[in-house]
Enzyme design. Sequence first.
Site, PDB file in Angstrom:
ATOM      1  N   GLY A 271     -11.770   1.372   0.306  1.00  0.00           N
ATOM      2  CA  GLY A 271     -11.803   2.276   1.459  1.00  0.00           C
ATOM      3  C   GLY A 271     -10.585   2.105   2.351  1.00  0.00           C
TER       4      GLY A 271
ATOM      5  N   ARG B   9     -10.288   3.439  -9.881  1.00  0.00           N
ATOM      6  CA  ARG B   9     -10.254   3.774  -8.446  1.00  0.00           C
ATOM      7  C   ARG B   9      -8.837   4.173  -8.023  1.00  0.00           C
ATOM      8  NH1 ARG B   9     -13.364  -0.673  -4.833  1.00  0.00           N
ATOM      9  NH2 ARG B   9     -13.956   1.051  -3.472  1.00  0.00           N
TER      10      ARG B   9
ATOM     11  N   LYS C  32     -19.499   3.418   6.670  1.00  0.00           N
ATOM     12  CA  LYS C  32     -18.305   4.240   6.887  1.00  0.00           C
ATOM     13  C   LYS C  32     -18.302   5.537   6.070  1.00  0.00           C
ATOM     14  CE  LYS C  32     -14.477   1.472   8.319  1.00  0.00           C
ATOM     15  NZ  LYS C  32     -13.257   0.738   7.927  1.00  0.00           N
TER      16      LYS C  32
ATOM     17  N   ASN D  47      -4.783  -1.688  -8.926  1.00  0.00           N
ATOM     18  CA  ASN D  47      -6.111  -2.155  -8.510  1.00  0.00           C
ATOM     19  C   ASN D  47      -6.815  -2.759  -9.710  1.00  0.00           C
ATOM     20  OD1 ASN D  47      -8.133  -2.296  -6.402  1.00  0.00           O
ATOM     21  ND2 ASN D  47      -9.341  -0.882  -7.653  1.00  0.00           N
ATOM     22  N   ARG D  48      -7.613  -3.801  -9.443  1.00  0.00           N
ATOM     23  CA  ARG D  48      -8.364  -4.457 -10.526  1.00  0.00           C
ATOM     24  C   ARG D  48      -9.134  -3.416 -11.331  1.00  0.00           C
ATOM     25  NH1 ARG D  48     -13.009  -8.512  -8.698  1.00  0.00           N
ATOM     26  NH2 ARG D  48     -13.630  -6.582  -7.662  1.00  0.00           N
TER      27      ARG D  48
ATOM     28  N   ASP E 260      -8.061   4.204  10.879  1.00  0.00           N
ATOM     29  CA  ASP E 260      -7.512   3.015  10.202  1.00  0.00           C
ATOM     30  C   ASP E 260      -6.044   3.220   9.812  1.00  0.00           C
ATOM     31  OD1 ASP E 260      -9.592   1.198  10.324  1.00  0.00           O
ATOM     32  OD2 ASP E 260     -10.484   1.823   8.422  1.00  0.00           O
TER      33      ASP E 260
ATOM     34  N   LEU F  75      -3.749  -6.492   4.984  1.00  0.00           N
ATOM     35  CA  LEU F  75      -4.820  -5.992   5.850  1.00  0.00           C
ATOM     36  C   LEU F  75      -5.770  -7.110   6.258  1.00  0.00           C
ATOM     37  CD1 LEU F  75      -3.628  -3.315   5.128  1.00  0.00           C
ATOM     38  CD2 LEU F  75      -5.903  -2.429   4.637  1.00  0.00           C
TER      39      LEU F  75
ATOM     40  N   GLY G   3      -2.416  -8.610   9.618  1.00  0.00           N
ATOM     41  CA  GLY G   3      -3.334  -7.466   9.684  1.00  0.00           C
ATOM     42  C   GLY G   3      -4.078  -7.301  10.995  1.00  0.00           C
TER      43      GLY G   3
HETATM   44  P1  NAP Z   1     -13.527  -2.381  -0.334  1.00  0.00           P
HETATM   45  O1  NAP Z   1     -13.641  -0.909  -0.203  1.00  0.00           O
HETATM   46  O2  NAP Z   1     -14.698  -3.188  -0.709  1.00  0.00           O
HETATM   47  O3  NAP Z   1     -12.315  -2.679  -1.361  1.00  0.00           O
HETATM   48  C1  NAP Z   1     -12.032  -3.988  -1.765  1.00  0.00           C
HETATM   49  C2  NAP Z   1     -10.728  -4.016  -2.558  1.00  0.00           C
HETATM   50  O4  NAP Z   1     -10.439  -5.382  -2.898  1.00  0.00           O
HETATM   51  C3  NAP Z   1     -10.790  -3.257  -3.864  1.00  0.00           C
HETATM   52  O5  NAP Z   1      -9.506  -2.780  -4.168  1.00  0.00           O
HETATM   53  C4  NAP Z   1     -11.224  -4.365  -4.849  1.00  0.00           C
HETATM   54  O6  NAP Z   1     -10.902  -4.099  -6.190  1.00  0.00           O
HETATM   55  C5  NAP Z   1     -10.374  -5.505  -4.335  1.00  0.00           C
HETATM   56  N1  NAP Z   1     -10.898  -6.822  -4.722  1.00  0.00           N
HETATM   57  C6  NAP Z   1     -11.937  -7.499  -4.172  1.00  0.00           C
HETATM   58  N2  NAP Z   1     -12.099  -8.693  -4.785  1.00  0.00           N
HETATM   59  C7  NAP Z   1     -11.147  -8.756  -5.756  1.00  0.00           C
HETATM   60  C8  NAP Z   1     -10.806  -9.746  -6.723  1.00  0.00           C
HETATM   61  N3  NAP Z   1     -11.473 -10.900  -6.816  1.00  0.00           N
HETATM   62  N4  NAP Z   1      -9.768  -9.488  -7.555  1.00  0.00           N
HETATM   63  C9  NAP Z   1      -9.082  -8.328  -7.449  1.00  0.00           C
HETATM   64  N5  NAP Z   1      -9.357  -7.356  -6.544  1.00  0.00           N
HETATM   65  C10 NAP Z   1     -10.376  -7.575  -5.707  1.00  0.00           C
HETATM   66  O7  NAP Z   1     -13.014  -3.028   1.055  1.00  0.00           O
HETATM   67  P2  NAP Z   1     -12.075  -2.354   2.154  1.00  0.00           P
HETATM   68  O8  NAP Z   1     -12.903  -1.767   3.216  1.00  0.00           O
HETATM   69  O9  NAP Z   1     -11.072  -1.494   1.453  1.00  0.00           O
HETATM   70  O10 NAP Z   1     -11.369  -3.644   2.798  1.00  0.00           O
HETATM   71  C11 NAP Z   1     -10.387  -4.375   2.086  1.00  0.00           C
HETATM   72  C12 NAP Z   1      -9.854  -5.489   2.987  1.00  0.00           C
HETATM   73  O11 NAP Z   1      -9.168  -4.930   4.095  1.00  0.00           O
HETATM   74  C13 NAP Z   1     -10.957  -6.373   3.583  1.00  0.00           C
HETATM   75  O12 NAP Z   1     -10.513  -7.709   3.581  1.00  0.00           O
HETATM   76  C14 NAP Z   1     -11.096  -5.880   5.013  1.00  0.00           C
HETATM   77  O13 NAP Z   1     -11.533  -6.880   5.911  1.00  0.00           O
HETATM   78  C15 NAP Z   1      -9.651  -5.486   5.314  1.00  0.00           C
HETATM   79  N6  NAP Z   1      -9.546  -4.461   6.348  1.00  0.00           N
HETATM   80  C16 NAP Z   1      -8.751  -4.749   7.420  1.00  0.00           C
HETATM   81  C17 NAP Z   1      -8.592  -3.803   8.412  1.00  0.00           C
HETATM   82  C18 NAP Z   1      -7.721  -4.129   9.588  1.00  0.00           C
HETATM   83  O14 NAP Z   1      -7.863  -3.468  10.621  1.00  0.00           O
HETATM   84  N7  NAP Z   1      -6.810  -5.089   9.463  1.00  0.00           N
HETATM   85  C19 NAP Z   1      -9.230  -2.553   8.321  1.00  0.00           C
HETATM   86  C20 NAP Z   1     -10.029  -2.292   7.206  1.00  0.00           C
HETATM   87  C21 NAP Z   1     -10.168  -3.259   6.210  1.00  0.00           C
HETATM   88  P3  NAP Z   1     -11.979  -3.331  -7.126  1.00  0.00           P
HETATM   89  O15 NAP Z   1     -11.837  -1.870  -6.805  1.00  0.00           O
HETATM   90  O16 NAP Z   1     -11.581  -3.684  -8.501  1.00  0.00           O
HETATM   91  O17 NAP Z   1     -13.351  -3.873  -6.753  1.00  0.00           O
END
Ligand code: NAP
Length: 286
Positions: free
Chosen positions: A145, A171, A79, A166-167, A116, A231, A254
Site C-alpha cells: 500500500g 503485485r 485504509k 517486490n518479493r 502518504d 519508509l 522515514g
Molecule cells: P504492506 O502493504 O503490508 O506491504 C508490505 C511490503 O513489504 C510488501 O511489498 C511486501 O512484499 C514487503 N515485505 C514484507 N516482508 C517481507 C520480507 N520478509 N521479504 C521481502 N519483502 C517483504 O505494508 P505498507 O503499508 O505498504 O507499509 C510498508 C512499510 O512502510 C511499513 O514498514 C510501514 O510502517 C511503512 N510506512 C511508513 C510510512 C511513513 O510515513 N514513513 C507510511 C506508510 C507506511 P510482498 O508483497 O511480497 O508481501
Amino acid sequence: MSKNSDTPTPAAPGIPLAGVIGWPVAHSRSPRLHGHWLRRYGIAGHYIPMPVRPEHLAEALRTLPRLGFVGINVTIPHKEAVLALADHVTDRAALIGAANTLILRPDGKIHADNTDGYGFIANLRQHAPDWRPEIGPAALIGAGGAARAVVASLLDAGVRELRIANRTRLRAEQIRTEFGARITVYDWAQAGNMLEGAATVVNATSMGMDGKPALRLPLDALSPDALVTDLVYTPLDTPFLVAARAQGCRTVDGLGMLLHQAAPGFERWFGTRPQVDDDLRRAVLA
Ligand code: NAP
C-alpha cells in the site's frame, strides 16, 4: 483537563474532534503528533486514538460525525476498506487504492484522501532540497500500500523511469498495469541490478523494521550520487540506510514522511497549516 495532557476529555459543543482509527491503534504516533500541533497553535480541539474492529468500521464512520468529529486518520487494516464507505474519494486515493485521511463534513458526508505520497515527497524536499526527481531513474523496493502511494507521487513529481522489485512479483506487475509505461518490473532475485544508474532509491517494504529481517540488497551498482530513503522509521537509521551511507550515498529517514502526511489533514480539520520542524520531530520521538 490540563492543556499539556494528551488525555482526551468529552468535547464541549463546537470544539472540533479528530482522531485515528485502526486495529490495533495503540502504536500510532499520530495522537502525539497532532497533540503537539494543537498545543503549539493554541487550538481548542482534541485528537483521539480509537481502536475500531474491522466489523465495526462502517458503524464507527456513521457515528463519528454526529459526535463532533471533523476528521479521521485511517491506519491498518482500514485504509482500503474506507474507500467503499466514503461519499467522495479523491482521484489520487482511488488510484492508490487506499485512504489515510478523512474529512467528515457537517452534513455527515465523508471525503477520503491519501496524503502518504505528499508526505513522501515533502520529506525528500525538506531534507534534500536539491533533489531532482527527473534527473535519473528511481528504484523502488516493495509493492504494498505505501509503495503505491510512493509510485503515484514519484510519477507526479516527474520521474521518467521507475523500476520496481517486490518479493511477490505479481503485485509489482499490477502496479505497472495500473500506473503505466514509465514502470519497469525487476525480478526480486535481481533487485540489486535495478540500482544501476538510479538517482533515487526507496525501500517501501517493511523489512528493516524493529523485529523484522533487514533489507539486504547487493549495493555494488549503487552510485554515491543517489539519494536513498526508507519508509521504515523504527529504527530511524535502518540497516539499509546505514549500508547506503557506507556506499557514499545521502540518506533521508522515514519519520519526516509520517510528519508531513499529517499536515494537510490537520489544516483541513483545524484551519491552520502546521509546521513540520525539529520541535515536532522531537515531540514525536519523545
Ligand atoms: P504492506 O502493504 O503490508 O506491504 C508490505 C511490503 O513489504 C510488501 O511489498 C511486501 O512484499 C514487503 N515485505 C514484507 N516482508 C517481507 C520480507 N520478509 N521479504 C521481502 N519483502 C517483504 O505494508 P505498507 O503499508 O505498504 O507499509 C510498508 C512499510 O512502510 C511499513 O514498514 C510501514 O510502517 C511503512 N510506512 C511508513 C510510512 C511513513 O510515513 N514513513 C507510511 C506508510 C507506511 P510482498 O508483497 O511480497 O508481501
